[in-house]
Every structure is written in structure tokens, then in C-alpha cells.
Design a protein around this motif. Structure first.
Motif, PDB file in Angstrom:
ATOM      1  N   UNK A 312       3.956  -2.420   1.930  1.00 44.85           N
ATOM      2  CA  UNK A 312       4.107  -1.536   0.953  1.00 44.85           C
ATOM      3  C   UNK A 312       5.541  -1.530   0.133  1.00 44.85           C
ATOM      4  N   UNK A 313       6.580  -1.624   1.050  1.00 46.74           N
ATOM      5  CA  UNK A 313       7.898  -1.362   0.672  1.00 46.74           C
ATOM      6  C   UNK A 313       8.207  -2.779   0.056  1.00 46.74           C
ATOM      7  N   UNK A 314       7.699  -3.834   0.341  1.00 47.82           N
ATOM      8  CA  UNK A 314       8.161  -5.133  -0.147  1.00 47.82           C
ATOM      9  C   UNK A 314       7.396  -5.520  -1.254  1.00 47.82           C
ATOM     10  N   UNK A 315       6.453  -4.697  -1.630  1.00 46.83           N
ATOM     11  CA  UNK A 315       5.374  -4.728  -2.821  1.00 46.83           C
ATOM     12  C   UNK A 315       4.314  -5.907  -2.608  1.00 46.83           C
ATOM     13  N   UNK A 316       4.123  -6.057  -1.313  1.00 44.63           N
ATOM     14  CA  UNK A 316       3.151  -6.885  -0.856  1.00 44.63           C
ATOM     15  C   UNK A 316       1.778  -6.234  -0.480  1.00 44.63           C
ATOM     16  N   UNK A 317       0.767  -6.646  -0.831  1.00 49.19           N
ATOM     17  CA  UNK A 317      -0.654  -6.015  -0.522  1.00 49.19           C
ATOM     18  C   UNK A 317      -1.209  -6.607   0.869  1.00 49.19           C
ATOM     19  N   UNK A 318      -1.846  -5.458   1.312  1.00 47.34           N
ATOM     20  CA  UNK A 318      -2.348  -5.780   2.859  1.00 47.34           C
ATOM     21  C   UNK A 318      -3.808  -6.221   2.600  1.00 47.34           C
ATOM     22  N   UNK A 319      -4.111  -7.039   3.504  1.00 40.96           N
ATOM     23  CA  UNK A 319      -5.466  -7.698   3.526  1.00 40.96           C
ATOM     24  C   UNK A 319      -6.429  -6.682   3.621  1.00 40.96           C
ATOM     25  N   UNK A 320      -7.708  -7.001   3.081  1.00 44.55           N
ATOM     26  CA  UNK A 320      -9.052  -5.770   3.347  1.00 44.55           C
ATOM     27  C   UNK A 320      -9.035  -5.486   4.699  1.00 44.55           C
ATOM     28  N   UNK A 321      -9.044  -6.466   5.569  1.00 47.50           N
ATOM     29  CA  UNK A 321      -9.492  -5.853   6.936  1.00 47.50           C
ATOM     30  C   UNK A 321      -8.504  -4.922   7.430  1.00 47.50           C
ATOM     31  N   UNK A 322      -7.190  -5.288   7.161  1.00 48.23           N
ATOM     32  CA  UNK A 322      -6.134  -4.307   7.412  1.00 48.23           C
ATOM     33  C   UNK A 322      -6.296  -3.042   6.870  1.00 48.23           C
ATOM     34  N   UNK A 323      -6.524  -2.769   5.623  1.00 47.78           N
ATOM     35  CA  UNK A 323      -6.766  -1.590   4.888  1.00 47.78           C
ATOM     36  C   UNK A 323      -8.038  -0.981   5.641  1.00 47.78           C
ATOM     37  N   UNK A 324      -9.195  -1.643   5.942  1.00 44.86           N
ATOM     38  CA  UNK A 324     -10.138  -1.068   6.499  1.00 44.86           C
ATOM     39  C   UNK A 324      -9.722  -0.332   7.944  1.00 44.86           C
ATOM     40  N   UNK A 325      -9.108  -1.301   8.632  1.00 44.56           N
ATOM     41  CA  UNK A 325      -8.814  -0.808   9.914  1.00 44.56           C
ATOM     42  C   UNK A 325      -7.699   0.292   9.950  1.00 44.56           C
ATOM     43  N   UNK A 326      -6.858   0.403   9.053  1.00 39.64           N
ATOM     44  CA  UNK A 326      -6.120   1.485   8.959  1.00 39.64           C
ATOM     45  C   UNK A 326      -6.473   2.858   8.482  1.00 39.64           C
ATOM     46  N   UNK A 327      -7.751   2.468   7.322  1.00 38.63           N
ATOM     47  CA  UNK A 327      -8.569   3.722   7.167  1.00 38.63           C
ATOM     48  C   UNK A 327      -9.092   4.364   8.544  1.00 38.63           C
ATOM     49  N   UNK A 328      -9.812   3.585   9.324  1.00 40.69           N
ATOM     50  CA  UNK A 328     -10.370   4.150  10.392  1.00 40.69           C
ATOM     51  C   UNK A 328      -9.174   4.831  11.425  1.00 40.69           C
ATOM     52  N   UNK A 329      -8.032   4.351  11.408  1.00 36.24           N
ATOM     53  CA  UNK A 329      -7.139   4.731  12.104  1.00 36.24           C
ATOM     54  C   UNK A 329      -6.462   6.269  11.781  1.00 36.24           C
TER      55      UNK A 329
END
Length: 601
Positions: A312-329
Motif C-alpha cells: 500500500x505504501x508503494x502504491x501497489x495492489x495486493x493479489x486477491x488471495x492475499x486480501x482474502x487471507x488478510x480479511x480472515x486474519x
């Protein structure tokens, strides 16, 4: 500079939000006394008129000796509304220092929190006495004690208004935005405390920056606990809510704050790094006590949070799997941590001292990024990390209307409408920091190509190595802020053969160490020498040294049996370390580190 006074801001907010709540003061047993904006305005007006009726004139100094509470806010703004200068004292300072500050300020009246506070000050004054008027913010004076209550002062104000309907308007007409409003006592982290005068216009200009940098509304609330003598508390938690209509709930103290957060569920909160460090330390200490599965879940979640935050700090988007994993975390781990602070925080701010990069990364990873800011008595609040676009390790970008530049030696200079008028009765000290409209801050900084400012050290704290290299202690000390065992660290070595360090311990972190069972419950001196403690600090020093140039590395260290404290003069009231006092108090311990040849790597 703004053309309005502090009272004009309060009056405007009362006109917009009149019957909405403004202040909530705890009165015991979980109950609160509350004030609406209309009541806030009316009582400030009565206090101001009461002060004038007692003979307090425009430009007179009025001292305040109290913890942060609703009555302090009323008296503080009432004093400024009367055209007098409000000088809040740090209640944690030793009483001889209080006497010196009171006498130097030329105060003609003092608001004391209660009769007991008044008696302590009078006792400290000794045979010289304190020839001034007394007003008690709470409670009643004892038999034979010459003091008004706050209600009694308001009665005086109401009488003045009944006798002369134009009394208040005439008083307000005398006050110009360029007139002094506050006499700040600086914290004295790098020297003896000074007194700085700030005008109404400078204060209003500062809080007028709020809607862009720190947008709040009557739907927002905070918990106030910092000492009101400090600029961060005064501007951000007292005056900014007046500008934007936000609600202030006052804390009964650090011991009650956990339950207060659950009750109030604040949307914004300002605290110095020491508070954020303690929250981080308590979380990591608890994790260490959990079983292997719980630990694995926590650290996996944290790793995900770090990676998404970095992208996010580098203005890069995270892949969908990472976003879903983070939402669970987030649901399993991070939401529970945020719930400790009420679960509604939109703005978590850090100020009053530098925040370590690792600490900032941790809070960003758990979904509660800290907006680190920067301010000083002489220049107001000058920088803040933009909400949602923070750069960990930086103090953010200049606020609207503030201009930064770097001197040839890297010192940060500020030009803004918020600069102070000068040090009280000290033109030489004033001339040393105000030059050609620029404030010389004493902080060494770097500014990146996006305008984010990074403080790398203090000029007065500069360490010069034997080979002439410059070392800024705060940068190295920040490497230890995320160590759960370490509470405080002070780097030593100016004009000395090598660098050394003093460490103090976090007791909870020490108890959680493997192998500490037989030392738990022992005194601080024994705990500091316990092998698990020494080995853990040694590993932390080794990790830090790997990130440093050879001349910056810590060669020896000592673990102290107690933390630095305000009572011993080693900390300012906002928990900044006063290096000179620490060096003086631990002179013998420091001398030992420069005898013999053993080194720590």
C-alpha cells in the motif's frame, strides 16, 4: 495569522452545535458530569467576567495547576477570553520547580485543582509565600483559607453582567488576535525549561488547519489524559475539538483507561510513543504465553499485514488471495487488538516524541496505522502524516500554510502563521531561534521528493565519534522500540572512545521470558542481572548492530534496575528522556563501561 480569538471560535461552535454534548468529566462510579456547547460557552463567559471583576487585567498571567479535566478547559479558555495569559503548570514537576515557574511567570491568580493542591503549593512556597488570588476548580476551601470556588468565580461574573449589560462585549473588544493567549512551559528535554508566549491568532491559525488534516465532527470523540501544559494536548485535544465540535471524554487515569476505551469507543486518540509502545508490548507479551498454534496464527497474520501495508505504501495492489487471507486474519486476530481501544478509531495519532519505524509498521499491519505528527511549543503543530497515506518513520508533510526548509547543516526550519511570540522575558533566547521569520527547530531532518519529513536527530543530542563522524542517538535508539523486554534506552558516547547504552526493562516482558520463573517477584536489581534478561538484551543489541555502521555500533551496555522517571527528573511529563539528567544520575554506571576492554557485539 487568523483574525479571530479563541473565544470567537468557541462562540461559533456553540452557535452551530449548541445543545450537543461537548465535555464529559468522570465523577466516580462510572458516572459523568456533562456540558453542552452552549453551557461550555456560557461558563467560559462567566469565568472571564469573574476574573476581570477580581482585578485580572488584559495581559496578566493566570496560572493553572491541575490534571487535565473539564474544569481545566473552562478555566483555561475563560482566562484567554478575559485577555489574560493562561500558564498551565506540569503537575508532575517537583514542587521547587513549580515555585520557580510560578514566580517567573508573574502569575496574579492561580486555578488549583482542589484545596489539597493549593496547600501543597503554599507549603512549598515557604516563608516567601505566594501573594496571589486562588480559585479552586473542585471542592471547597478549608476554614480560614482565602480561596474562591469555580462556582464562586462564575457568580462574580454573573454579577458583573447584571450590573453592566455591555461588560462582556467591551472586554472582548479590547482583545486583539495578536495578543498573547498561552504561556507554555517547554518540556526541557534538551535543557532547562523555558516559557514560550503564543498568541490567539497563532492558535486559531493552527486549529483552522484541522478540517483538512484532522477532520472531525460532533460524531467524533476522544479520551483526554495528557498533561494540559503540553502543546499536543492543548492544541489537538482541547482547542481542535472546539474548532470542529468533537466530544471530549476525560480519563480518570491510565489505570482506568482500558475500561474507558470500551465505554467511550473513541474515534480519534492522541498519545505519545510510550503509550503505543506499552500497548504493543502487552500484545506481544500475551502472544508469547500462548500455545504454538496461537503463536503461528498471530505471526502469520502479522506477516500478511506487513506485506499488504508495504504494498500500500508503494502504491501497489495486493493479489486477491492475499486480501482474502488478510480479511480472515483481521477477523481472527487484529480486530481483537483494535477492540482494546474501542474498535472505532479512525485516527490514531502519535506525537510529543519520535515514533520508531518498527512500531509504526506494526500498527499499520494490524489495520490501525498511526498518524505520526510533529509540533513544538515555538511553532505549533506543524506536520502530520496524511490520513490513509502515512509513511512509517516520517512525521508526515507540512500542514496547510506551513513551510519547511533545511539549513546547510540539515536543521529543520519552519515558517508559518503559528509561530510563537517569543520566550517570556528572554529576548536573547528568542533571537537564537527566530531569525528572518524562520523558526530554527534544533531538529535534524531529511525531506523526500513527496514532501514527507524524517527527523534523524537533535542538534543538542549529537554524538561525535573519535574519528569525527556524526551520530544521532534517536535513530539508533528507535531500533529498540519494538523489543518487548526493553522499556527505555539511552545512547552514550559523545567524544568518548566508543558507544555504550543504558537499558531499562518492561517488567511484563521480563516475566514472559523463558527461564525467568525463579527470578519473577524479585527486586529490580536481581531481575536486571538474570541470565535470560541479559541474554535477550544482548541479542537485541546484536540485531541492532547488524543494521549500523561500525562507528555507530553499541560496544557495551548496562541494564538498570529501574525505569527512568519523572520524579528523578529523568523524564519530561510527556515521557521524553532528559539526557543530561540521566547522565548525571547514572554517572558511576556509565564510567564503568569505559573501564576495561570487553565489548558487546
Amino acid at each position: 495569522m487568523s483574525a479571530r480569538t479563541i473565544y470567537a471560535v468557541l462562540e461559533d461552535t456553540a452557535r452551530r452545535f449548541g445543545h450537543l454534548p461537548a465535555l464529559h468529566q468522570p465523577i466516580g462510579n462510572g458516572s459523568y458530569k456533562s456540558w453542552t456547547w452552549n453551557e461550555y460557552r456560557d461558563q467560559v463567559r462567566e469565568i472571564a467576567c469573574g476574573l476581570r471583576r477580581l482585578g485580572i487585567a488584559k495581559g496578566d498571567t493566570v496560572a493553572l495547576f491541575a490534571e487535565t479535566r473539564a474544569e481545566f478547559y473552562l478555566a483555561d479558555i475563560g482566562t484567554m477570553t478575559a485577555g489574560a495569559v493562561a500558564a498551565a503548570l506540569y503537575t508532575s514537576y517537583p514542587f521547587p520547580d513549580q515555585m520557580r515557574n510560578l514566580r517567573t511567570s508573574d502569575a496574579r491568580l492561580i486555578f488549583a485543582e482542589d484545596a489539597a493542591s493549593m496547600r501543597r503549593l503554599l507549603e512549598a512556597a515557604g516563608s516567601e509565600g505566594l501573594p496571589l488570588r486562588w480559585v479552586l476548580l473542585t471542592g471547597e476551601p478549608g476554614a480560614g483559607e482565602d480561596a474562591l470556588t469555580l462556582d464562586g468565580l462564575r457568580d462574580e461574573g454573573r454579577r458583573a453582567l447584571l450590573e453592566d449589560a455591555e461588560f462582556f462585549e467591551r472586554m472582548c473588544a479590547e482583545i486583539d488576535p495578536g495578543d498573547p493567549a498561552i504561556l507554555y512551559l517547554t518540556s526541557g528535554a534538551t535543557g532547562e525549561p523555558k516559557m514560550g508566549l503564543t498568541s490567539h491568532g497563532a492558535l486559531v491559525s493552527n486549529i483552522d488547519m484541522g478540517p483538512q488534516a484532522f477532520p472531525l465532527s460532533p460524531d467524533d470523540s476522544t479520551v483526554a489524559f495528557l498533561p494540559s501544559a503540553h502543546i499536543a494536548q492543548r492544541v489537538v485535544v482541547e482547542l481542535l475539538p472546539v474548532r470542529e465540535g468533537a466530544v471530549v471524554w476525560f480519563s480518570e487515569g491510565l489505570s482506568k483507561m482500558a475500561s474507558e476505551f470500551r465505554k467511550v469507543r473513541p474515534t480519534f486518540f492522541l498519545a505519545p510513543p510510550r503509550v503505543w509502545e506499552r500497548i504493543y508490548g502487552s500484545v506481544t507479551t500475551e502472544v508469547k504465553k500462548r500455545n504454538a498454534v496461537a503463536k503461528r496464527i498471530f505471526y502469520t497474520a502479522l506477516g500478511l499485514g506487513f506485506e499488504v501495508s508495504r504494498r500500500r505504501q508503494q502504491n501497489q495492489d495486493a493479489p486477491l488471495w492475499m486480501k482474502r487471507a488478510l480479511a480472515l486474519a483481521d477477523r481472527m486476530v487484529f480486530a481483537k487488538i483494535r477492540a482494546r481501544l474501542g474498535g472505532r478509531l479512525k485516527v490514531a495519532a502519535s506525537g510529543a516524541a519520535p515514533l520508531g519505524r518498527e512500531l509504526a509498521d506494526f500498527y499499520a499491519a494490524i489495520g490501525m496505522p498511526l498518524s505520526e505528527g510533529y509540533g513544538l511549543t515555538e511553532g505549533g503543530v506543524a506536520a502530520l502524516n496524511p490520513i490513509g497515506r502515512a509513511k512509517p518513520g516520517s512525521i508526515g508533510k507540512a500542514l496547510p500554510g506551513v513551510e519547511f526548509r533545511l539549513a546547510d547543516d540539515g536543521e529543520l526550519l519552519i515558517k508559518s502563521p503559528c509561530l510563537f511570540l517569543g520566550y517570556y522575558k528572554d529576548p536573547e533566547a528568542t533571537a537564537a531561534v527566530l531569525k528572518d521569520g524562520w523558526l530554527y527547530t534544533g531538529d535534524i531532518a531529511e525531506i523526500d521528493n513527496e514532501g514527507y519529513v524524517f527527523i534523524t536527530g537533535r542538534k543538542k543530542e549529537l554524538i561525535v565519534s573519535p574519528n569525527g563522524k556524526k551520530i544521532y542517538p534517536s535513530r539508533i535508539e528507535a531500533l529498540f522500540k519494538a523489543e518487548p523486554l526493553i522499556s527505555q534506552v539511552l545512547l552514550i558516547g559523545d567524544r568518548l572512545p566508543y558507544l555504550t547504552a543504558l537499558f531499562t526493562l518492561n517488567p511484563a516482558g521480563a516475566e514472559a521470558l523463558e527461564g525467568m520463573k525463579e527470578w519473577n517477584g524479585r527486586d529490580g536489581a536481581e531481575v536486571a542481572k538474570a541470565p535470560p534478561v541479559v541474554q535477550t538484551v544482548q541479542k537485541a543489541v546484536s540485531r541492532a548492530n547488524k543494521q549500523l555502521a561500525d562507528f555507530e555500533q553499541i560496544r557495551k551496555f548496562r541494564i538498570l534496575e529501574r525505569e527512568f522517571s519523572i520524579d528523578t527528573g529523568e523524564l519530561t511529563p510527556t515521557m521524553k528522556v532528559r539526557r543530561g539528567r540521566v547522565l548525571e544520575n547514572f554517572r558511576a554506571t556509565i564510567s564503568e563501561m569505559y573501564m576495561g576492554k570487553e565489548e558487546s557485539r
